[in-house]
Design a protein around this motif. Structure first.
Motif, PDB file in Angstrom:
ATOM      1  N   ARG A 262       0.881  -1.166   0.061  1.00  0.00           N
ATOM      2  CA  ARG A 262       0.169   0.027   0.037  1.00  0.00           C
ATOM      3  C   ARG A 262       1.027   1.310   0.036  1.00  0.00           C
ATOM      4  N   ARG A 263       1.936   1.174   0.965  1.00  0.00           N
ATOM      5  CA  ARG A 263       2.826   2.338   0.833  1.00  0.00           C
ATOM      6  C   ARG A 263       3.466   2.649  -0.226  1.00  0.00           C
ATOM      7  N   ARG A 264       4.116   1.676  -1.024  1.00  0.00           N
ATOM      8  CA  ARG A 264       4.618   1.664  -2.282  1.00  0.00           C
ATOM      9  C   ARG A 264       3.744   2.100  -3.589  1.00  0.00           C
ATOM     10  N   VAL A 265       2.756   1.502  -3.467  1.00  0.00           N
ATOM     11  CA  VAL A 265       1.802   2.185  -4.673  1.00  0.00           C
ATOM     12  C   VAL A 265       1.098   3.610  -4.325  1.00  0.00           C
ATOM     13  N   GLN A 266       1.169   3.859  -3.087  1.00  0.00           N
ATOM     14  CA  GLN A 266       0.731   5.043  -2.730  1.00  0.00           C
ATOM     15  C   GLN A 266       1.679   6.291  -3.232  1.00  0.00           C
ATOM     16  N   ASN A 267       3.087   5.908  -2.935  1.00  0.00           N
ATOM     17  CA  ASN A 267       4.145   6.897  -3.326  1.00  0.00           C
ATOM     18  C   ASN A 267       4.201   6.611  -4.738  1.00  0.00           C
ATOM     19  N   ASP A 268       4.188   5.591  -5.630  1.00  0.00           N
ATOM     20  CA  ASP A 268       4.171   5.731  -6.969  1.00  0.00           C
ATOM     21  C   ASP A 268       3.198   6.384  -7.783  1.00  0.00           C
ATOM     22  N   THR A 269       1.946   6.284  -7.213  1.00  0.00           N
ATOM     23  CA  THR A 269       0.859   6.945  -8.072  1.00  0.00           C
ATOM     24  C   THR A 269       0.686   8.462  -7.579  1.00  0.00           C
ATOM     25  N   LEU A 270       0.909   8.707  -6.382  1.00  0.00           N
ATOM     26  CA  LEU A 270       0.700  10.263  -5.973  1.00  0.00           C
ATOM     27  C   LEU A 270       1.983  10.947  -5.860  1.00  0.00           C
ATOM     28  N   GLY A 274       1.087   9.030   2.462  1.00  0.00           N
ATOM     29  CA  GLY A 274      -0.373   8.884   2.570  1.00  0.00           C
ATOM     30  C   GLY A 274      -0.838  10.219   3.297  1.00  0.00           C
ATOM     31  N   ARG A 275      -1.824  10.859   2.761  1.00  0.00           N
ATOM     32  CA  ARG A 275      -2.582  11.858   3.326  1.00  0.00           C
ATOM     33  C   ARG A 275      -4.059  11.565   3.848  1.00  0.00           C
ATOM     34  N   LYS A 276      -4.675  12.112   4.510  1.00  0.00           N
ATOM     35  CA  LYS A 276      -5.984  11.722   5.017  1.00  0.00           C
ATOM     36  C   LYS A 276      -7.095  11.766   3.847  1.00  0.00           C
ATOM     37  N   ARG A 282      -6.993   6.147   3.391  1.00  0.00           N
ATOM     38  CA  ARG A 282      -8.463   5.942   3.962  1.00  0.00           C
ATOM     39  C   ARG A 282      -8.855   4.384   4.081  1.00  0.00           C
ATOM     40  N   CYS A 283      -8.165   3.725   3.444  1.00  0.00           N
ATOM     41  CA  CYS A 283      -8.784   2.541   3.578  1.00  0.00           C
ATOM     42  C   CYS A 283      -7.662   1.427   4.150  1.00  0.00           C
ATOM     43  N   ARG A 284      -6.719   1.907   4.882  1.00  0.00           N
ATOM     44  CA  ARG A 284      -5.843   1.231   5.336  1.00  0.00           C
ATOM     45  C   ARG A 284      -6.245   0.466   6.653  1.00  0.00           C
ATOM     46  N   LYS A 285      -7.162   0.892   7.412  1.00  0.00           N
ATOM     47  CA  LYS A 285      -7.647  -0.055   8.443  1.00  0.00           C
ATOM     48  C   LYS A 285      -8.515  -0.758   8.075  1.00  0.00           C
ATOM     49  N   LEU A 286      -9.243  -0.686   7.031  1.00  0.00           N
ATOM     50  CA  LEU A 286     -10.197  -1.472   6.580  1.00  0.00           C
ATOM     51  C   LEU A 286      -9.589  -2.758   6.203  1.00  0.00           C
ATOM     52  N   MET A 287      -8.631  -2.520   5.484  1.00  0.00           N
ATOM     53  CA  MET A 287      -7.720  -3.968   4.888  1.00  0.00           C
ATOM     54  C   MET A 287      -7.324  -4.566   6.171  1.00  0.00           C
ATOM     55  N   THR A 288      -6.879  -4.251   7.233  1.00  0.00           N
ATOM     56  CA  THR A 288      -6.218  -4.965   8.002  1.00  0.00           C
ATOM     57  C   THR A 288      -7.381  -5.872   8.973  1.00  0.00           C
ATOM     58  N   LEU A 294     -16.350  -7.440   7.879  1.00  0.00           N
ATOM     59  CA  LEU A 294     -16.958  -6.037   7.398  1.00  0.00           C
ATOM     60  C   LEU A 294     -18.366  -6.450   6.735  1.00  0.00           C
ATOM     61  N   ASP A 295     -19.235  -5.351   7.236  1.00  0.00           N
ATOM     62  CA  ASP A 295     -20.380  -5.276   6.534  1.00  0.00           C
ATOM     63  C   ASP A 295     -20.590  -4.709   5.204  1.00  0.00           C
ATOM     64  N   ASP A 296     -21.910  -4.796   4.686  1.00  0.00           N
ATOM     65  CA  ASP A 296     -21.967  -4.314   3.140  1.00  0.00           C
ATOM     66  C   ASP A 296     -21.431  -2.968   3.075  1.00  0.00           C
ATOM     67  N   THR A 297     -21.572  -1.963   3.707  1.00  0.00           N
ATOM     68  CA  THR A 297     -21.337  -0.861   3.996  1.00  0.00           C
ATOM     69  C   THR A 297     -19.684  -0.463   3.713  1.00  0.00           C
ATOM     70  N   ALA A 298     -19.023  -1.409   4.848  1.00  0.00           N
ATOM     71  CA  ALA A 298     -17.765  -1.503   4.882  1.00  0.00           C
ATOM     72  C   ALA A 298     -17.097  -1.903   3.398  1.00  0.00           C
ATOM     73  N   ASN A 299     -17.695  -3.050   2.934  1.00  0.00           N
ATOM     74  CA  ASN A 299     -17.093  -3.731   1.681  1.00  0.00           C
ATOM     75  C   ASN A 299     -17.181  -2.732   0.548  1.00  0.00           C
ATOM     76  N   ALA A 300     -18.355  -2.109   0.499  1.00  0.00           N
ATOM     77  CA  ALA A 300     -18.519  -1.145  -0.697  1.00  0.00           C
ATOM     78  C   ALA A 300     -17.545   0.107  -0.482  1.00  0.00           C
ATOM     79  N   LYS A 301     -17.186   0.517   0.491  1.00  0.00           N
ATOM     80  CA  LYS A 301     -16.356   1.446   0.845  1.00  0.00           C
ATOM     81  C   LYS A 301     -15.044   1.116   0.250  1.00  0.00           C
ATOM     82  N   LEU A 302     -14.634  -0.160   0.906  1.00  0.00           N
ATOM     83  CA  LEU A 302     -13.124  -0.567   0.504  1.00  0.00           C
ATOM     84  C   LEU A 302     -13.077  -0.899  -0.965  1.00  0.00           C
TER      85      LEU A 302
END
Length: 428
Positions: A262-270, A274-276, A282-288, A294-302
């Motif tokens: 995640r951190r490598r892709v973040q730096n490569d693309t932007l 990571g910023r808020k 924003r999805c770093r905690k959802l992935m862990t 995860l409910d349906d809302t969290a899955n859709a957000k992720l």
């Protein structure tokens, strides 16, 4: 009913074969003067008769009496040997039931301090404040009485599973060089067996070599945390035991790999960390979190955040790899789990996977037998981690420990499950 006030005072003092010669009420503590009723001794050198030379007063720290700090003043007799050919000229009487030679504290106060520091985990300075004495007086007593409990041959009992893990002992020197300790733990009983300096294989192998062969042959399982040196210890000293890689550390490694991607892709693309407002941040905690939590809302957000911040799908690939590693421990069949781990290591090394995931695949392949072995016995390194927390508590209470003897003694007294009744036996 007892009517002799002197005898009543002797009973209250509670020491064997002593006369209470007086009690003084001093501003800082009570002073109790005693002499022993021991018979005239023989010379320890030649065994002949001795003469009384003089008396010497020895002040000892004792247990509080009636809420007051107490000092026991023991008037000791000094004896002289009249034999001119004897090497012993003079000697002073001693009685280990009252106090050990050069101890500075009575035997019962030393045993009480050992119980307070070792069993209850109190700080040495706190116990010393209760007794009104120096820190070193209490710590010397804890080491002296604790050695009996630690070296008790019955403390280490037969077991079927042991585990190894390390804890930071202290930092020393100008550059804060880190010194480590290795904990040998009976994971079947949750008992700290011993603390070994360092975290390499040599010192731990030496410890196992000093143990009885019969005790070692009964060990069937050995837990560890993907550590090469500890793996070498078990390969060398316990080749008959089945090694088990701790599930927590494998899942933790998979989460760490996911975060690396995640951190490598973040730096490569932007082009920045990571910023808020960034999708991957924003999805770093959802992935862990576990996917089933995860409910349906969290899955859709992720899914939406990964779509926005992960154009090549590398982070999604690492997230799926983490979830597959977790699913390994839902398998009940040991043979099926072994096949699953082997195939998982191969699949994660595919060229389509990110380099971090391929490294995870190589690690799983290297440790595939130890990872699959968990399904045979279900032993983990959890009890070892629990013991580590107890040792860290001892360090926090002490505000850090730099003396190895003190560190080992206090750790084993607090987490080694000694037979505390031995202190009561020694008091008789």
């Amino acid at each position: 009913m007892q009517t002799d006030p002197t005898r009543m005072c002797e009973l209250l003092v509670g020491l064997p074969d002593v006369n209470v010669d007086g009690v003084g009420d001093w501003p800082r503590w009570l002073r109790i003067a005693i002499t022993t009723r021991a018979q005239r001794p023989s010379c320890p050198g030649c065994g002949g008769g001795v003469w009384h030379h003089d008396d010497v007063d020895v002040e000892l720290v004792d247990l509080p009496c009636f809420g007051r700090r107490t000092r026991l003043v023991w008037c000791k007799s000094r004896w002289r040997c009249p034999n001119p050919n004897c090497e012993v000229v003079t000697f002073v009487e001693s009685d280990d039931r009252i106090a050990a030679d050069r101890a500075g504290i009575t035997d019962r106060a030393g045993r009480w301090a050992t119980f307070q520091v070792g069993h209850h985990g109190r700080s040495v300075s706190e116990v010393a404040a209760d007794l009104g004495c120096d820190w070193h007086t209490v710590m010397d007593a804890v080491n002296r009485h604790g050695r009996v409990l630690i070296d008790d041959p019955n403390r280490i009992r037969a077991t079927t599973a042991v585990g190894l893990d390390e804890v930071l002992f202290c930092r020393e020197g100008q550059f804060k060089h880190r010194l480590w300790s290795t904990q040998v733990v009976d994971v079947a009983r949750g008992q700290l067996l011993d603390v070994v300096p360092g975290r390499d294989a040599a010192a731990t192998c030496k410890w196992f070599a000093e143990q009885p062969v019969e005790w070692m042959t009964r060990i069937r399982w050995a837990t560890l945390d993907l550590s090469g040196p500890y793996r070498l210890v078990f390969d060398t000293m316990l080749p008959h035991a089945v090694q088990i890689a701790d599930p927590f550390h494998l899942v933790k490694l998979a989460n760490f790999v996911l975060d690396e991607v995640r951190r490598r892709v973040q730096n490569d693309t932007l082009g920045h960390r990571g910023r808020k407002t960034d999708p991957l941040y924003r999805c770093r905690k959802l992935m862990t979190l576990a996917h089933e939590r995860l409910d349906d809302t969290a899955n859709a957000k992720l899914a939406g955040l990964l779509e926005a911040g992960d154009p090549k799908g590398e982070v999604r690939n690492a997230w799926h790899a983490k979830e597959v590693v977790r699913s390994l421990y839902a398998i009940d069949d040991a043979e099926l789990a072994a096949e699953f781990v082997t195939q998982l290591g191969i699949d994660l090394q595919d060229e389509s996977c990110p380099p971090e995931v391929r490294r995870l695949g190589r690690t799983i392949t290297k440790w595939r037998h130890e990872i699959a072995a968990w399904h045979q016995a279900k032993f983990t390194n959890g009890p070892t981690e629990a013991v580590n927390n107890l040792i860290k508590r001892v360090k926090r209470v002490a505000f850090g420990i730099t003396n190895w003897t003190n560190y080992r003694t206090r750790s084993l007294l607090y987490a080694g499950k000694p037979n505390w009744s031995l202190l009561d036996v020694n008091s008789r």
